[in-house]
Scaffold this active site. Structure first.
Site: not given
Length: 324
Positions: A252, A261
């Protein structure tokens, strides 16, 4: 074979299948400094579909100055294949983003984002946490008015990069407020990868108890190596959709320290070996991993792809069929 679970007073339930939501085209790429072409993004989406993905977060409709990698959102949508069996999701932060997504005519579902703390909410989307809840409700309403569906993600559900611990009461209150707008699901996101399996199980179970008719999705980053354990805990507690990214790509721009992720290849391997169907083809995931590694010009973090399929005999049979 189906996995079984029992969590603090919840009756044992057979887990026959878990839905996988592929986020590599958006969350996987958004923090990459290397510009990825629209053609390669569409090829990535094609690889995901070929491997069995049927829900894909294809892009985000955000300010291109803030997230340059997503500046081609409309072009990506224009190139999407005509697949009635695939749900294409566009992430949006506000009404303007929702309108852009809907105007493409190719986005099936809007993904709204609320943030559990004020500091992160201001950094991420220029509004307070409460403001992000109201924005999510407006996005969901707009989607429904347009004949589309919408879902909402609560970012920093397990911890904030700026404010630290996040109270479960706060997350549940946000989910309850968002649920009034009629999303198809609510996701709990560990944006910076600070969650642990015990915390995950408690919060998922509590959300299921408070909102029993609303499916729970989960989104984990593997910053501290707990991503797969957190996926397992969430599934055991009743989450039925798991976000994951091919190769383990992700991060992010507005959350310091947010690593990739959980990898689609790793999650699929773990669940399938436990008898929980994902609908994904592991050899095809590994092929996609090899292709994506070439595009990114570096080895990717997915461990299952590095190790190769198991049992090895199945891998050999698959390659023989592909050769024929």
């Amino acid at each position: 074979m189906s996995g079984m679970y029992t969590v603090d007073g919840v009756n044992s339930v057979s887990i026959g299948a878990v839905e996988m939501l592929e986020v590599s085209p958006r969350d996987g790429l958004q923090n990459e400094k290397q510009a990825i072409s629209t053609a390669d993004k569409l090829a990535l989406i094609g690889h995901a579909i070929a491997a069995g993905s049927r829900r894909i977060e294809v892009t985000s409709f955000v300010n291109p100055r803030a997230v340059p990698q997503m500046a081609d959102a409309e072009d990506v949508c224009a190139g999407l294949p005509d697949r009635k069996d695939v749900t294409f999701i566009g992430l949006v932060m506000n009404q303007r983003g929702a309108e852009r997504a809907l105007a493409t005519g190719r986005i099936d579902q809007l993904g709204a984002v609320s943030v559990a703390t004020d500091t992160f909410a201001m950094r991420n989307q220029g509004q307070t946490s409460d403001g992000s809840v109201e924005a999510a409700k407006e996005i969901i309403a707009l989607a429904r008015q347009s004949g589309k569906t919408a879902q909402a993600t609560i970012a920093a559900s397990f911890g904030c990069p700026f404010e630290g611990e996040v109270a479960g009461d706060r997350v549940i209150a946000m989910a309850t407020a968002i649920a009034e707008a009629g999303p198809v699901e609510i996701a709990l996101a560990d944006t910076i990868g600070v969650g642990n399996p015990a915390h995950v199980a408690r919060l998922v179970e509590r959300l299921r108890t408070e909102l029993p008719n609303l499916p729970v999705r989960v989104h984990f980053h593997n910053t501290r190596g707990t991503g797969l354990a957190n996926v397992w805990a969430a599934v055991q507690a009743g989450a039925r959709t798991v976000d994951a990214s091919l190769g383990g790509l992700g991060g992010c721009p507005f959350a310091p320290g947010a690593a990739g992720n959980v990898a689609t290849e790793d999650v699929a391997y773990m669940l399938e070996r436990a008898g929980i169907a994902t609908g994904l083809d592991q050899p095809k995931l590994h092929a996609a991993n090899r292709w994506l590694g070439e595009i990114m010009d570096r080895p990717l973090s997915a461990m299952a792809a590095k190790a190769g399929p198991f049992p090895a005999q199945q891998s050999e049979q698959t390659h023989e069929k592909e050769a024929v």
